[in-house]
Write a protein that holds these residues in place. Sequence first.
Motif, short mmCIF file in Angstrom:
data_model
loop_
_atom_site.label_atom_id
_atom_site.label_comp_id
_atom_site.label_asym_id
_atom_site.label_seq_id
_atom_site.Cartn_x
_atom_site.Cartn_y
_atom_site.Cartn_z
N VAL A 62 1.22 5.24 0.10
CA VAL A 62 0.92 6.07 0.29
C VAL A 62 2.25 7.53 0.04
N TYR B 35 -8.88 19.71 5.89
CA TYR B 35 -8.42 18.97 5.84
C TYR B 35 -6.80 18.58 6.52
N PHE B 36 -6.89 18.31 8.11
CA PHE B 36 -6.04 17.59 8.53
C PHE B 36 -6.08 15.93 8.72
N PHE C 192 -6.77 9.52 16.89
CA PHE C 192 -5.60 8.79 16.32
C PHE C 192 -5.57 7.27 16.30
N GLU D 128 0.70 -1.70 -0.15
CA GLU D 128 0.20 0.18 -0.30
C GLU D 128 1.13 1.20 0.22
N LEU E 259 -9.17 3.50 9.52
CA LEU E 259 -8.07 4.06 9.58
C LEU E 259 -8.79 3.65 7.51
N ASN E 260 -8.42 4.62 6.65
CA ASN E 260 -9.67 4.25 5.31
C ASN E 260 -10.38 4.76 5.18
N ALA F 154 2.27 14.44 8.97
CA ALA F 154 1.58 12.81 9.43
C ALA F 154 2.49 11.58 9.83
N LEU G 159 -6.02 14.19 5.93
CA LEU G 159 -4.92 13.93 5.26
C LEU G 159 -4.31 12.90 6.53
N VAL G 160 -4.09 12.60 7.52
CA VAL G 160 -4.08 11.29 7.98
C VAL G 160 -5.02 10.66 8.42
N ARG H 273 -5.49 7.66 4.00
CA ARG H 273 -4.08 7.58 3.25
C ARG H 273 -4.40 6.52 1.77
N GLN I 117 2.62 11.69 0.09
CA GLN I 117 2.18 13.34 0.83
C GLN I 117 2.99 14.06 0.74
N ALA J 224 1.33 7.47 17.91
CA ALA J 224 0.48 6.65 17.55
C ALA J 224 0.77 5.44 17.95
#
Lengths: 437, 263
Positions: A65, B197-198, B113, A63, B122-123, A75, B201-202, B205, A67, A82
Motif C-alpha cells: 500500500v 477523498y478521505f 473504521f 499486499e 476493508l478494500n 491514514a 484513502l483509509v 487500500r 500513499q 483502530a
Amino acid sequence: MSKMIKLTVLASVVATAALLPTAALADESVTGNVLWWSWKVPQAEGDALVARFNEVYPNVEVEYVWQTPSDYFPALKLSVAAGDVPDVWHNQAGAMFAEYAPFTEDLRPYVEAERGADWKDDWYAAPLASGITEDGKVAGLPFVNLGAGTLWYNKTIFDELGLVPPTTLAEWKAVSAALRDADVIPYVQGASQDWINLDMFIAIANQVAPGTFYEADHGEIAWTDPSLVESMEIWKSLFDDGIQQDGALSMTQYPDSHDLYSSQQAGMIMQGTWNNSSMTQAGQDAYRNAYGTEEVFESVPFRFPDVDGDGELGGMTIDVDAFLMMSETSENKEAAWALISFLLSDEIQASYNGGKLVIPGTSTVALDPSLALTDKQREALVWEAELLAATTFPREMRTPEIRTALGVALQEVASDQLSAEDALAEVDRVSQRVHRR
Amino acid sequence: MHLQASPATLRISQGTLLLAGAVFAAPMLVAISVAMRGGGVTNFVTVITDPNMPRFMLNSLIVAGGTIAVVLTSATLAAYAFVALPLRWAQPLLLLLIAPLMIPPASIFLPIFINVRALGLLNTLPAVIGPIAALTIPVMLLLIRSFLMGVPRSILDAAKMDGSNSFQTLRFILLPMMKPILVVSTVWTFLTAWNEYFLPLVFLRRVESQVVSMAPKYFTIDERTPNLGLQFAALLLISVPTLLLFLYFRRHLIRPVTSGAVK
C-alpha cells in the motif's frame, strides 16, 4: 572500507544478483501474508520490489500500500489507533518515530541472528541510533538515509552569467545580486515550512559553534547561548540582504520553491541527498517530461558557504529518511522479517536506493558516482559521501515541542516580529518546560 | 416576462455579471493552464490511457450509484413517514436522525473504521458507500421533508379517499411531484460520493479497489514531487462527469429555486 572497494562490492552484488538463477535462491519454507505500507516507494516501484521478493519467497503474499507523504501519516494514524497496524511499514525519524515505536516488534534478535553480533557495523551510526529506543529496543532499521545541509545551484545559468557557487556569506550576497540583475530569482526556500528552515538554521549553527545546537536541543545549555543568537542573526541577514527570494515566508518548499528551481526561474535552492536522483538520466527525463522542456540544465549540490567567516565550509547532517518497522502484533513475523531483510539486502539497497543515488540504509553499499551525468555532479557525490561518513550530527530534533517553537521563532525573526534574542528566549521557555531546567 | 431597466442599470448588471464570471472562471483557467504544462494535450491522453483509470472510473460510478440508491430510498421513505404518517415520537425521531449533522465527520472516522474493519469490508466499495450514505442521509431527509411539507394536505387526503394505501400514495401521487427535489438530491449525493477523498484513502487500500478521487496522486515525478501537469489533467478529467450531470439536470436544478415564488 575504501570507496573503490565499496564500488567494486556494489558492482559485484548487482552483477551477481542479475546472474544467479532465481530458483536456487527461492525459500519456500517461509509462508504467510504481509501488509506493507509506505510513502517512500511509489506504487509501481513497490509492486516491482514485491515481484522480486516473491522470486525469493514464493509462498509469502505481500499486499503493498503506497500513499503520498501528505496522506500517509493521517491514514497510518487512523489504522494504528483502530488496532489495524500493518505488518511492515515505513516511518520517519524524530517525532513520528517516537509516536509509533511502542507498536513495533524489537528487531534486534532478528538482525543479530542474521548478521551476527557485529551487525551494527553494517549501518551508519547516527541513523541506526535514532531507531533504537531508550530501553534498547530496535524499533526501526534504516531503509534509506538522507544527508541535509547542502545547497544546489543551476550550473547552466551560473555558467551563462559567469558565476560560481558562493563559498562565503559575502559571495552569496554578491551572487544573489548578480542573479537578480539577470532577472533570475537568486535563491528559493519554502520558508513557510519549518523543516526546511530548520535545515538552514542547523547548517548555520553547526558552523558558528559545532554541536551547540544539539546541546540546546538536549536541554544542556540555554537557547539564548551567544552562538545560537549569532546563528539566528545570520539567518535574519539572509532575508535582509536579498538572498532569500521575495515572499519566501508564504511559500512551500514542495512544490512552490522546488517548482521555481526546476523550471529554471531560480538559481539556487536548499536540498539534501533526497534530491540526488535529479542527477541521474532517469531523473532528468522525468523532470523534462514534467516541465515540458527539451532543454537540459545541470543541477549540482555545493557545500554550505562559510557564513561565520572562519574559513570552513559547511558540513552535513545525517538522519533516517525512512525506517522499516514491524508490527508487534503481526501474525506473520517470520514472513514480515523476510520482507524487511530482503529490502535491507545489499542487492535491493544497491539497485533501488543506489539507482536513485540516495543514501542507502546500510553502510555496506556505496553509491555509484558514474550514474551521475556530469563531472561536477560526480565530484559532489564523492564529497557528500565523505561528509556523511564523518558527521555525527543528526538532522532531526529530539522533541517535537522545541522543534515547533524553533520553527515559529525562525519565522518571527525572518518577518521582523521578534529580535533574535527575544525569539530564542521564547524557545528557551519551551525548552525549560520540556527539560524541567 | 422581462423587467424594464434603464441602459445604465443594464450596463452595471452586465459588468457585475462579467466580473463575477471572471472570478469563477479564473481558477478553472489556471487549472487548464497547469494541466497543459509539460506535454500539453498529451497530458490528457496520458491520464485517460493510464491502465488504472477505467477501474477507478468504474469503482467511482459504483460508489456514486450505490450511495444515491441508499440515500434516496432511505431519505424519501423517512421524509414521507415524517410528513404523511401518524408517527409516535416523530420529533425526537427526527432529531435523532439529523443529529449526525452536528457531529464533525473527522471525530467519527475512528469508530467508523473499527466497524468497517470488524465487518470485513476493508478494500470493498460498501466500506465507502455505507459511511458516505450515512453522512448524507440527514441532509437529504431535511431537504425532501421540507419539500413534502409544501404539498397540500388535501392531495394526500384525496388519495386516501380514493382508496390509495400509504405506499400507493407515495408511488403514484407524490413521487411524480417530487421529481425536482429528487434530481437535486441525486446531484448533491453524486457530488458528495464522487469527490469523497478521505474515506477511500483509509478504506480502499488496494489499487484495484480505489476510486477517481485517488487518481491524481499516482501522477508524480518522485515521492516528493507531483507531476502537476498530469495531476491537473486528471483533476479536470474526473470533474467531467459532474459537469455533464449538472448540464443534463440543469432545468430541474434551477426550477426548485423559483417554484412557488408566484401563486
